[in-house]
Design an enzyme around this catalytic site. Structure first.
Site, PDB file in Angstrom:
ATOM      1  N   CYS A 345      80.268   6.780  29.617  1.00 11.25           N
ATOM      2  CA  CYS A 345      79.076   6.703  30.458  1.00 11.25           C
ATOM      3  C   CYS A 345      78.016   6.033  29.483  1.00 11.25           C
ATOM      4  O   CYS A 345      77.178   6.805  29.282  1.00 11.25           O
ATOM      5  CB  CYS A 345      78.799   8.062  31.192  1.00 11.25           C
ATOM      6  SG  CYS A 345      80.215   8.366  32.317  1.00 11.25           S
ATOM      7  N   GLU A 346      78.228   5.082  28.830  1.00  6.55           N
ATOM      8  CA  GLU A 346      77.476   4.528  27.874  1.00  6.55           C
ATOM      9  C   GLU A 346      77.484   2.930  27.850  1.00  6.55           C
ATOM     10  O   GLU A 346      78.511   2.533  28.146  1.00  6.55           O
ATOM     11  CB  GLU A 346      77.545   4.727  26.479  1.00  6.55           C
ATOM     12  CG  GLU A 346      77.332   6.341  26.363  1.00  6.55           C
ATOM     13  CD  GLU A 346      76.283   6.770  25.970  1.00  6.55           C
ATOM     14  OE1 GLU A 346      75.287   5.884  25.904  1.00  6.55           O
ATOM     15  OE2 GLU A 346      75.958   8.005  25.876  1.00  6.55           O
TER      16      GLU A 346
END
Ligand SMILES: *Cc1c(COP(=O)(O)O)cnc(C)c1O
Length: 430
Positions: A345-346
């Protein structure tokens, strides 16, 4: 010559040495780091051949890839090691490496790490500040030992590499300026438990030009001359690591030219030469094997979401580094432009931008040139177990690190209900 001499298509199938990467994926799963034994040994041989006739020691920089199997192979081939922590020293010893061929680098060695190095009788401490030298003297005194020391000189030479991996400029935290080093060598000869045996430098990583190495070597030799004029005998010269490799279109100096230029500069002095190569030894001996999980088309872009991520290979996210990405099975249909991204989640979680590939769900990809600073920089971010590692040798595949399990990953953790409040020793659970 190809950058990856032991990785090539046999028919439509990408193979490493004589093993199809699809077979490795089937046997060990993905993501998986895969190394070529032949590539590693051929590169080491190139260094040794280039040094032929010179009194030299190759100290492999363990942080580039610290898997025990790699350390073992290099140790058995006669290599020494460059370590930057007590943990790396333990790895070297465990792998059968010779502490007498091991140098200890790093700006922040703590007394425990110094004690480990002294107890193992390592070849040399590469000391990076006067404060560190004084602590090392004290620790050695308590152990009734004498520490062999090189000062790491910061020559203030621009390595012309990424700012995060440039270490030889005066604004960097590394090393001691030449003037300051001269003063410390001269004044601190009298320390009871320090013996100055060498002179060391390391100006950065992924250098693609010879000139910064040459400028640095000349500054080191000038310093040696000044020190020897004052009666200080220096036994070895350590030129550090930093030789670049080809990831995309870089044209780094060949191993032969690099070593020859160091030998030429040092030839008039009768010194043992040390180098500390990391990336140039292992970088193009390894790849990261990964599977496409999903193809996702958006109005703007096509994404290939793969099962490897920034936690497995940090270099793209950290340095915007480029790694070639090859399909494991060549497909003749038309290619599309893909963003190759991981599940983390980046937005920085990508392994490649704008790659032209013909792929579908379930296809395998090889992220090339991942042998150095790949696995060794990996993390568990997003509670992702670390990848497996496999070494291929001819037709054989060896699992050299099992895929991590979630149980291993959380083994050290306790909830507050499970801890004893009085026991605030956070390192040892009863
Ligand atoms: C990282 C490092 C190396 C190895 O650098 P490469 O660019 O991988 O060759 C050598 N010496 C020191 C002191 C280092 O910190």
């Amino acid at each position: 010559m190809s950058s990856f001499p032991f990785v090539d298509y046999q028919g439509n199938e990408l193979c490493i040495e004589s093993v199809a990467l699809s077979k490795i994926a089937k046997t060990f799963g993905t993501p998986c780091y895969v190394y070529s034994h032949a590539a590693l040994m051929t590169t080491l041989q190139a260094f040794n051949t280039a040094f032929a006739g010179f009194n030299h020691l190759i100290c492999y920089a363990v942080k580039a890839n610290s898997n025990l199997a790699i350390l073992d192979l290099l140790a058995r081939a006669g290599c020494g090691f460059d370590i930057v922590s007590g943990g790396e020293l333990q790895r070297v010893i465990k792998a059968g490496g010779d502490p007498q061929k091991t140098v200890f680098s790093g700006v922040g060695k703590n007394p425990d790490e110094m004690r480990m190095g002294l107890a193992a009788n390592i070849l040399c401490f590469n000391v990076e500040s006067e404060a560190e030298l004084l602590v090392l003297n004290q620790v050695a005194k308590e152990m009734d030992k004498v520490a062999s020391v090189s000062l790491r000189v910061n020559p203030d030479v621009d390595a012309k590499t990424h700012p995060y991996i440039s270490t030889g400029l005066k604004e960097n935290k590394f090393g001691i300026s030449t003037d300051e080093a001269e003063r410390i060598y001269t004044e601190k000869q009298t320390l009871s438990n320090i013996h100055f045996t060498g002179l060391d430098c390391h100006i950065g990583s992924q250098l693609t030009e010879l000139d910064p190495f040459i400028q640095t070597s000349k500054k080191l030799l000038d310093l040696i001359d000044r020190l020897e004029a004052k009666g200080l005998e220096i036994e070895h010269l350590d030129f550090g690591g930093g030789l670049g490799i080809r990831y995309a279109n870089e044209t780094p100096p060949s191993i032969n030219d690099y070593v020859a230029s160091l030998c030429t500069i040092a030839s008039k002095r009768n010194k043992r030469i040390l180098i500390e190569p990391g990336r140039s030894l292992v970088g193009n001996a390894g790849l990261l094997l990964t599977q496409v999980e999903y193809i996702k088309h958006t109005p703007d872009r096509n994404f290939a979401i793969i099962d490897a991520a920034m936690n497995d290979l940090l270099r793209p996210a950290l340095y915007n580094a480029y790694h070639d990405i090859l399909p494991v099975t060549k497909n003749k249909d038309g290619t599309e432009n893909y963003q190759i991204v991981g599940p983390v989640c980046e937005t920085g979680d990508f392994l490649g931008h704008d790659r032209h590939l013909c792929i579908k769900n379930g296809d395998l990809l090889a992220v090339m040139s991942a042998g150095a600073y790949g696995m060794s920089m990996s993390s568990n971010y997003n509670t992702r177990p670390r990848a497996a590692e496999v070494m291929v040798d001819g037709h054989d595949m060896h699992l050299i690190r099992a895929r991590e399990s979630i149980d291993q990953l959380i083994a050290g953790e306790r909830t507050l209900q499970q801890t004893i409040p009085e026991n605030n020793n956070t390192r040892n659970f009863a």
